[in-house]
Design an enzyme around this catalytic site. Sequence first.
Site, PDB file in Angstrom:
ATOM      1  N   GLU A 105      15.504 -10.845   0.857  1.00 29.88           N
ATOM      2  CA  GLU A 105      16.675 -11.458   1.517  1.00 29.88           C
ATOM      3  C   GLU A 105      17.126 -12.706   0.779  1.00 29.88           C
ATOM      4  OE1 GLU A 105      14.604 -11.228   5.337  1.00 29.88           O
ATOM      5  OE2 GLU A 105      16.385 -10.250   6.139  1.00 29.88           O
ATOM      6  N   GLU A 125       9.517  -5.237   6.934  1.00 30.30           N
ATOM      7  CA  GLU A 125       9.354  -5.860   8.244  1.00 30.30           C
ATOM      8  C   GLU A 125       9.034  -4.835   9.333  1.00 30.30           C
ATOM      9  OE1 GLU A 125      11.658  -6.525   6.035  1.00 30.30           O
ATOM     10  OE2 GLU A 125      12.184  -8.641   6.053  1.00 30.30           O
TER      11      GLU A 125
HETATM   12  N1  T1G Z   1       2.592 -14.095   4.554  1.00 34.10           N
HETATM   13  C1  T1G Z   1       1.377 -14.701   4.491  1.00 34.10           C
HETATM   14  N2  T1G Z   1       0.331 -14.223   3.769  1.00 34.10           N
HETATM   15  C2  T1G Z   1       0.535 -13.080   3.091  1.00 34.10           C
HETATM   16  C3  T1G Z   1       1.770 -12.393   3.107  1.00 34.10           C
HETATM   17  C4  T1G Z   1       2.823 -12.954   3.883  1.00 34.10           C
HETATM   18  N3  T1G Z   1       4.019 -12.391   3.936  1.00 34.10           N
HETATM   19  N4  T1G Z   1       1.631 -11.289   2.330  1.00 34.10           N
HETATM   20  C5  T1G Z   1       0.383 -11.300   1.852  1.00 34.10           C
HETATM   21  N5  T1G Z   1      -0.276 -12.362   2.302  1.00 34.10           N
HETATM   22  C6  T1G Z   1      -1.653 -12.739   1.978  1.00 34.10           C
HETATM   23  C7  T1G Z   1      -2.635 -11.680   2.453  1.00 34.10           C
HETATM   24  O1  T1G Z   1      -2.961 -11.911   3.810  1.00 34.10           O
HETATM   25  C8  T1G Z   1      -3.793 -11.942   1.504  1.00 34.10           C
HETATM   26  O2  T1G Z   1      -4.431 -13.126   1.982  1.00 34.10           O
HETATM   27  C9  T1G Z   1      -3.108 -12.317   0.197  1.00 34.10           C
HETATM   28  O3  T1G Z   1      -1.773 -12.743   0.555  1.00 34.10           O
HETATM   29  C10 T1G Z   1      -3.011 -11.164  -0.769  1.00 34.10           C
HETATM   30  O4  T1G Z   1      -2.403 -10.086  -0.042  1.00 34.10           O
HETATM   31  C11 T1G Z   1      12.586 -12.910   8.142  1.00 34.10           C
HETATM   32  C12 T1G Z   1      10.364 -11.855   9.088  1.00 34.10           C
HETATM   33  C13 T1G Z   1       2.650  -8.771  -1.169  1.00 34.10           C
HETATM   34  C14 T1G Z   1       2.328  -6.306  -1.558  1.00 34.10           C
HETATM   35  O5  T1G Z   1       5.454  -7.673   4.980  1.00 34.10           O
HETATM   36  O6  T1G Z   1       2.725  -6.202   1.496  1.00 34.10           O
HETATM   37  O7  T1G Z   1       9.803 -11.580   5.680  1.00 34.10           O
HETATM   38  O8  T1G Z   1      -6.697 -12.089   2.367  1.00 34.10           O
HETATM   39  O9  T1G Z   1      -4.397  -8.579  -0.183  1.00 34.10           O
HETATM   40  O10 T1G Z   1      -2.714  -5.946  -2.144  1.00 34.10           O
HETATM   41  O11 T1G Z   1      12.984 -10.811   7.299  1.00 34.10           O
HETATM   42  O12 T1G Z   1       0.353  -8.584   0.600  1.00 34.10           O
HETATM   43  O13 T1G Z   1      -6.167 -13.313   0.214  1.00 34.10           O
HETATM   44  O14 T1G Z   1      -6.343 -14.593   2.382  1.00 34.10           O
HETATM   45  O15 T1G Z   1      -2.121  -7.696   0.547  1.00 34.10           O
HETATM   46  O16 T1G Z   1      -1.752  -7.497  -3.965  1.00 34.10           O
HETATM   47  C15 T1G Z   1       7.627  -9.347   5.069  1.00 34.10           C
HETATM   48  C16 T1G Z   1       3.321  -8.282   3.245  1.00 34.10           C
HETATM   49  C17 T1G Z   1       7.168 -10.465   5.948  1.00 34.10           C
HETATM   50  C18 T1G Z   1       4.770  -8.315   2.798  1.00 34.10           C
HETATM   51  C19 T1G Z   1       0.509  -7.948  -2.067  1.00 34.10           C
HETATM   52  N6  T1G Z   1       6.716  -9.211   3.941  1.00 34.10           N
HETATM   53  N7  T1G Z   1       2.418  -8.371   2.126  1.00 34.10           N
HETATM   54  O17 T1G Z   1      -0.467  -6.960  -1.876  1.00 34.10           O
HETATM   55  O18 T1G Z   1      -2.530  -8.435  -1.856  1.00 34.10           O
HETATM   56  S1  T1G Z   1       8.161 -10.603   7.397  1.00 34.10           S
HETATM   57  C20 T1G Z   1       5.667  -8.369   4.015  1.00 34.10           C
HETATM   58  C21 T1G Z   1       2.168  -7.275   1.353  1.00 34.10           C
HETATM   59  C22 T1G Z   1       9.664 -11.222   6.817  1.00 34.10           C
HETATM   60  C23 T1G Z   1      12.024 -11.836   7.280  1.00 34.10           C
HETATM   61  C24 T1G Z   1      10.775 -11.235   7.814  1.00 34.10           C
HETATM   62  C25 T1G Z   1       1.124  -7.443   0.293  1.00 34.10           C
HETATM   63  C26 T1G Z   1       1.685  -7.619  -1.123  1.00 34.10           C
HETATM   64  P1  T1G Z   1      -6.017 -13.299   1.714  1.00 34.10           P
HETATM   65  P2  T1G Z   1      -2.916  -8.603  -0.322  1.00 34.10           P
HETATM   66  P3  T1G Z   1      -1.911  -7.147  -2.544  1.00 34.10           P
END
Ligand code: T1G
Length: 697
Positions: A105, A125
């Site tokens: 976004e 999301e």
């Molecule tokens: N926020 C906080 N921590 C996050 C995070 C996030 N969005 N994504 C990953 N982490 C942390 C995760 O908990 C882990 O922490 C570390 O990063 C590595 O992640 C308004 C409301 C990016 C593809 O849904 O899909 O935006 O265990 O083990 O396999 O519209 O993480 O090391 O302490 O998964 O290499 C939308 C979610 C949010 C993406 C990387 N975004 N993340 O995968 O590593 S909602 C998502 C992923 C939003 C807006 C809305 C994956 C990754 P720790 P990992 P990975």
Amino acid sequence: MSEVVTYSREGNVGVITVNYPPVNALSHAVRSGLIAALEQGQEDSEAKVLLLVCEGRTFIAGADIREFGKPMQKPGLAELVETYENSEKPLVAAIHGTALGGGLEMALGCHYRVALNSAKIGLPEVKLGLLPGAGGTQRLPRLTGAQKALEIITSGEFVGAKDALALGILDVVDDGEDVKAAGLAYAQQIADEGKPVRRVRDLKDKIASDKGSDVFDQFRAVLQKKARGQFSPFKCVDAIEAAFNLPFAEGMKRERELFTECMDSPQRAGQIHSFFAEREVSKVKGLSKDTPVRDVNSVGIIGAGTMGGGIAMNFANVGIPVIIVEMKQEALDKGLGIIRKNYENSAKKGRLTQQQVEDRIALITGSLSYDDFKSVDLVIEAVFENMAVKKEIFAKLDAICKPGTILASNTSTLDIDEIGSATRRPEDVVGMHFFSPANVMKLLENVRGSKTSDEVKATVMAVAKKIKKVGVLVGNCHGFVGNRMLHRRGAEAMTLVNEGATPQQVDKVLTDLGYPMGQFAMSDLAGIDVGYRIREERRNAGEQVAPSWMDKLAEQNRLGQKTMAGVYKYEEGSRNPVPDAEVERIIEGFRKEQDISSREITDQEILERCMYVMVNEAAKILEEGIADRALDIDVVWIYGYGFPAYRGGPMFWADQVGLDVILAAVEKYHADVGGEQWKPADLLKQLVADGKKFGDL
Ligand code: T1G
């Protein structure tokens, strides 16, 4: 000056850099830093174009999920994106790794987008029970049109850079590895060509061409099946539809309303819990990042049946050579043939190229001799569930395999310590319980024996990650975590039918809760003879196992899908379970034989008896240390048995029902139904007494 967002200039390009490991999530600090850096860029008279780029392994991966449920601190994400979009200077986003959710976004709020060829974009999301809440539902359709926006947003799947370019989401894809260089080059080109600010919100042609189309209602009909019981996918459709019916500002308001509805839904809480739980399970109690992990560069598998073949594919899929040993050439050829057919099917569906099929098959070789296991790093036994046979196999493996080779069993219930006792290396013996179909189901239940070394535990957890499974380390008992709870549910479901429920009524209660399949449809898939053999083995071992109407089915060779009739009947070529009057007659006959008078049973009682018996068993599993945390059990059930992630797993769901409610029901059934399974778990009683939840453990 922000620690996590900096401003600098290269030539006449102002560079805004985010550096907030691990994934540059849009925390409050990052959002504030982005505002400050943009202001610096606007004031920098030398900067003609601004570039947004990230350090580390990825572009912004979205809002900071850890902030959900806490009061939102300004600037909000939608406001931030709008501020970027209103920049007077052209803004370029340079993407590497993954630009997800709020990250994409942010990029859509910029005026131009360049990405490395290896990058992926997405709006996941919906997988968190939400919808893109910073303009994604309003801007993406303006680039892609309705159909593609609906597909991308309601699936939450990632899109590769080349495809995103073709869809108009990206402007340039760079084949290099240096995202900042790619960004600077493109920004410089825009500056040199004097390209103007180009706001996605102002694009009109895609909106005009899809306005008033029935694509939205068609998509809702598709979602009725694909997203049965879910909340946010349907809200995504509503938000995207608003982009075609309302001016941008109104559409943003509508998106905000729908986002708030999703944020407030219990399903969002469940999905977020599932997201973090899936990552927490890899952090095993007692193991640290420094625990040594052995290399696994070659694998041996014993048994080329459905499980052995599926397990072999997991390793070949990630480039690890596999040797499969069978007793007879015919069985080996059959097994290898099924592997080839599975890969060919994937190629037919476009999931693999023919070359990838050949490359993977080339990694899987068959043999009739254990001697071929001499130098493998890991052997996984996948033969039928008989302890004597397994012990004989492990003794042979112990004699043949080199020191340090890990000896694993794919057993779904049997005692790992007893299997290990057949070897001189119990510290190298472990359970690796795959779920059928092994090349599809994501759960890998790693079972530690009492002597399994930390190194072996850490290694099999690393193997799970390597072969793209969700590994959960559990303790050793009959059925470990998943099947031990499943056995309780299965017994309760059978008893409910004895007492008057129909199999289809029980199954519907479970599928209404969100399971992909009911108890009895699942029995038909696995094979009625599987449960029958387990009950017979336990009877032969002297256990008191009540007779069951399902024994009658097995004895009449009604074994389920494989015989076109089991609990249900199946039309030729169909897997759709159809209630069978013959089975109702068999059940009625069994009730008469057992002198059981049937009664009307409510759906609520079925739900309580199938689910609460599992929760009570899970509390005992936690008490015994078979599972370290409640979230481990949630992950086992979500990834091994299809428990709906939007309910967070059985333990998270139990916390939402209320442990006091569950304990009262358990005590009631202990009185009414009786049996060890209804003896209230001490932990459950303690949590209720302390006013605590499983999530507090
Ligand atoms: N926020 C906080 N921590 C996050 C995070 C996030 N969005 N994504 C990953 N982490 C942390 C995760 O908990 C882990 O922490 C570390 O990063 C590595 O992640 C308004 C409301 C990016 C593809 O849904 O899909 O935006 O265990 O083990 O396999 O519209 O993480 O090391 O302490 O998964 O290499 C939308 C979610 C949010 C993406 C990387 N975004 N993340 O995968 O590593 S909602 C998502 C992923 C939003 C807006 C809305 C994956 C990754 P720790 P990992 P990975």
